[in-house]
Design a protein around this motif. Sequence first.
Motif, mmCIF file in Angstrom:
data_model
loop_
_atom_site.group_PDB
_atom_site.id
_atom_site.type_symbol
_atom_site.label_atom_id
_atom_site.label_comp_id
_atom_site.label_asym_id
_atom_site.label_seq_id
_atom_site.Cartn_x
_atom_site.Cartn_y
_atom_site.Cartn_z
ATOM 1 N N UNK A 229 -12.838 -19.288 -15.569
ATOM 2 C CA UNK A 229 -11.415 -19.405 -15.911
ATOM 3 C C UNK A 229 -10.896 -18.185 -16.658
ATOM 4 N N UNK A 230 -11.789 -17.443 -17.310
ATOM 5 C CA UNK A 230 -11.368 -16.263 -18.067
ATOM 6 C C UNK A 230 -11.416 -14.996 -17.233
ATOM 7 N N UNK A 231 -11.733 -15.141 -15.946
ATOM 8 C CA UNK A 231 -11.824 -13.969 -15.074
ATOM 9 C C UNK A 231 -10.523 -13.667 -14.343
ATOM 10 N N UNK A 232 -9.507 -14.513 -14.518
ATOM 11 C CA UNK A 232 -8.275 -14.329 -13.753
ATOM 12 C C UNK A 232 -7.628 -12.982 -14.016
ATOM 13 N N UNK A 233 -7.815 -12.446 -15.203
ATOM 14 C CA UNK A 233 -7.242 -11.135 -15.513
ATOM 15 C C UNK A 233 -8.269 -10.018 -15.508
ATOM 16 N N UNK A 234 -9.467 -10.308 -14.993
ATOM 17 C CA UNK A 234 -10.550 -9.319 -14.997
ATOM 18 C C UNK A 234 -10.356 -8.290 -13.890
ATOM 19 N N UNK A 235 -11.207 -7.274 -13.911
ATOM 20 C CA UNK A 235 -11.200 -6.219 -12.899
ATOM 21 C C UNK A 235 -11.303 -6.833 -11.509
ATOM 22 N N UNK A 236 -10.486 -6.324 -10.576
ATOM 23 C CA UNK A 236 -10.441 -6.902 -9.231
ATOM 24 C C UNK A 236 -11.789 -6.805 -8.522
ATOM 25 N N UNK A 237 -12.479 -5.694 -8.691
ATOM 26 C CA UNK A 237 -13.776 -5.535 -8.020
ATOM 27 C C UNK A 237 -14.762 -6.597 -8.482
ATOM 28 N N UNK A 238 -14.743 -6.920 -9.774
ATOM 29 C CA UNK A 238 -15.623 -7.975 -10.299
ATOM 30 C C UNK A 238 -15.267 -9.319 -9.691
ATOM 31 N N UNK A 239 -13.982 -9.631 -9.664
ATOM 32 C CA UNK A 239 -13.557 -10.922 -9.121
ATOM 33 C C UNK A 239 -13.935 -11.057 -7.646
ATOM 34 N N UNK A 240 -13.794 -9.969 -6.886
ATOM 35 C CA UNK A 240 -14.141 -10.032 -5.464
ATOM 36 C C UNK A 240 -15.653 -10.185 -5.270
ATOM 37 N N UNK A 241 -16.434 -9.544 -6.134
ATOM 38 C CA UNK A 241 -17.890 -9.669 -6.058
ATOM 39 C C UNK A 241 -18.310 -11.119 -6.327
ATOM 40 N N UNK A 242 -17.718 -11.714 -7.365
ATOM 41 C CA UNK A 242 -18.046 -13.104 -7.708
ATOM 42 C C UNK A 242 -17.599 -14.046 -6.590
ATOM 43 N N UNK A 243 -16.401 -13.817 -6.046
ATOM 44 C CA UNK A 243 -15.877 -14.684 -4.988
ATOM 45 C C UNK A 243 -16.741 -14.609 -3.734
ATOM 46 N N UNK A 391 -11.483 -22.760 -7.083
ATOM 47 C CA UNK A 391 -12.176 -21.690 -7.817
ATOM 48 C C UNK A 391 -11.967 -20.348 -7.132
ATOM 49 N N UNK A 392 -11.972 -20.324 -5.811
ATOM 50 C CA UNK A 392 -11.694 -19.084 -5.080
ATOM 51 C C UNK A 392 -10.252 -18.638 -5.301
ATOM 52 N N UNK A 393 -9.356 -19.615 -5.399
ATOM 53 C CA UNK A 393 -7.955 -19.291 -5.699
ATOM 54 C C UNK A 393 -7.856 -18.638 -7.072
ATOM 55 N N UNK A 394 -8.533 -19.209 -8.072
ATOM 56 C CA UNK A 394 -8.471 -18.654 -9.428
ATOM 57 C C UNK A 394 -9.015 -17.225 -9.479
ATOM 58 N N UNK A 395 -9.986 -16.948 -8.637
ATOM 59 C CA UNK A 395 -10.562 -15.609 -8.594
ATOM 60 C C UNK A 395 -9.689 -14.626 -7.818
ATOM 61 N N UNK A 396 -8.664 -15.127 -7.124
ATOM 62 C CA UNK A 396 -7.861 -14.265 -6.270
ATOM 63 C C UNK A 396 -8.681 -13.688 -5.136
ATOM 64 N N UNK A 397 -9.570 -14.524 -4.567
ATOM 65 C CA UNK A 397 -10.511 -14.061 -3.545
ATOM 66 C C UNK A 397 -9.788 -13.509 -2.326
ATOM 67 N N UNK A 398 -10.359 -12.470 -1.742
ATOM 68 C CA UNK A 398 -9.926 -11.956 -0.443
ATOM 69 C C UNK A 398 -11.140 -12.011 0.483
ATOM 70 N N UNK A 399 -11.112 -12.944 1.413
ATOM 71 C CA UNK A 399 -12.257 -13.200 2.274
ATOM 72 C C UNK A 399 -11.828 -13.261 3.728
ATOM 73 N N UNK A 400 -12.696 -12.820 4.606
ATOM 74 C CA UNK A 400 -12.441 -12.926 6.045
ATOM 75 C C UNK A 400 -13.001 -14.267 6.516
ATOM 76 N N UNK A 401 -12.181 -15.309 6.347
ATOM 77 C CA UNK A 401 -12.629 -16.653 6.707
ATOM 78 C C UNK A 401 -12.735 -16.825 8.220
ATOM 79 N N UNK A 402 -11.984 -16.008 8.973
ATOM 80 C CA UNK A 402 -12.090 -16.059 10.438
ATOM 81 C C UNK A 402 -13.510 -15.684 10.868
ATOM 82 N N UNK A 403 -14.010 -14.570 10.350
ATOM 83 C CA UNK A 403 -15.361 -14.132 10.708
ATOM 84 C C UNK A 403 -16.413 -15.100 10.173
ATOM 85 N N UNK A 404 -16.183 -15.649 8.977
ATOM 86 C CA UNK A 404 -17.150 -16.564 8.376
ATOM 87 C C UNK A 404 -17.276 -17.875 9.154
ATOM 88 N N UNK A 405 -16.161 -18.369 9.670
ATOM 89 C CA UNK A 405 -16.190 -19.697 10.289
ATOM 90 C C UNK A 405 -16.456 -19.680 11.791
#
Length: 414
Positions: A229-243, A391-405
């Motif tokens: 919950x405290x990562x919403x304002x964190x560095x974008x690269x960190x958030x994408x790595x976690x997501x 949780x992915x929303x809170x992280x501001x995730x950017x994912x290629x769900x088309x390729x994943x699914x």
Amino acid sequence: MRERGRTRRLLGLGARTGGTLLRSQFGGEADWRALGEALFEGLSELKGPAMKLAQIMAQWDDLLPPDLADELARLQRQAEPMPWEGIRRTLIEQYGELESRFSEIEPQPFASASMGQVHRAITREGETLVLKVQYPGLAEVLEGDLAQLRRIMRLGRWFKVPQVRLDALFEELAASLRSELDYHAEACALVRYRERYAHLKGLVIPEPLPELSGPRVLAMRYVAGTPLRELEGADDALRQRIATTLADWLTEELFTHGELHADPHAGNFAADGEGRLVIYDLGAVIPVPEGHLKAMMQLLDATLAADPMAMDDALRRLGGRQGQGAPLALYRESAEAVAPLFEPGEQDFSDVRVHRRLRDLTPKVWAAMDRLQPPVDVLLLSRTLNGHYWNLVRLGARLDMHARTRPLLAWARR
């Protein structure tokens, strides 16, 4: 006397919740902030099943009235801790003289939850651990709390949710809560998950210490981390790595091992100093039968094809849709709301347009609930996946769900 007082508090909170819901249903002005404050204060003190249910509700903070969501979210990060003396007695029952094992135990917990709280400790050898301590007397009051919770959940009938669905949801919740009291099972899950996901270098699961654990105390090596919950304002690269790690782990968990971490509230996840995803709590892990997975992927397949009749057929195969008249218009709107997340290329989970569509759909779903019934067998699975989505929303995730699914959808068609 103490148990009767607890029952009165729970019934009082249930009555207040029911009154607010009734006012909102019949056009009156509902004070969601006041209700949320009352629930926070009451449930934070009482702990147990009712607080757990409120934490589950808080996972969908974008779908609740904002004032209510704000207050319920506090239960995930600001719950009132149990006084130290009660926790200390439990530790003495486990270890005997504490000074013989530990040079220090912090009386102030650094995490308080519905069923227990976590204290940092230092062994006589100088190693830092965490001790997850079950609240005193919780096992004794659990069944009484569940009985009151069943009464409160009957409020769901005002939203046209049939009793059989409410009963199924209650049974899943009750089974989950009972399992969370089994610290031996959680220790086994920690060992299993550490071995199973050792190849995921971006994932950290604390090591349990069986020699220091018991029925009501679970000892683990300390892993420092910044709560999700405290990562919403964190560095974008960190958030994408976690997501990305979170999405990779969930996919493997479901489609390779047939299990799912069923307590996705944000307090159970963190990022360590190396940018790795930390999973702190494995008290709720559920099996996921292959048939359920395949049926849910077939529903997604029909949704992405924007085929209302196929969606209706898939929902029936899952065990839902018991009423008369398929809500075809609602299916079409649902497909339009979901489809953007699965378009080719990276999709932004923080896109407010997607949330707005989902929020606009919510009252329509409730209005059609007598026809559009959630499948009994996948209620907990659906609720859990929703929690991980947010949780992915809170992280501001950017994912290629088309390729994943794509490979998963092809598997479901076989």
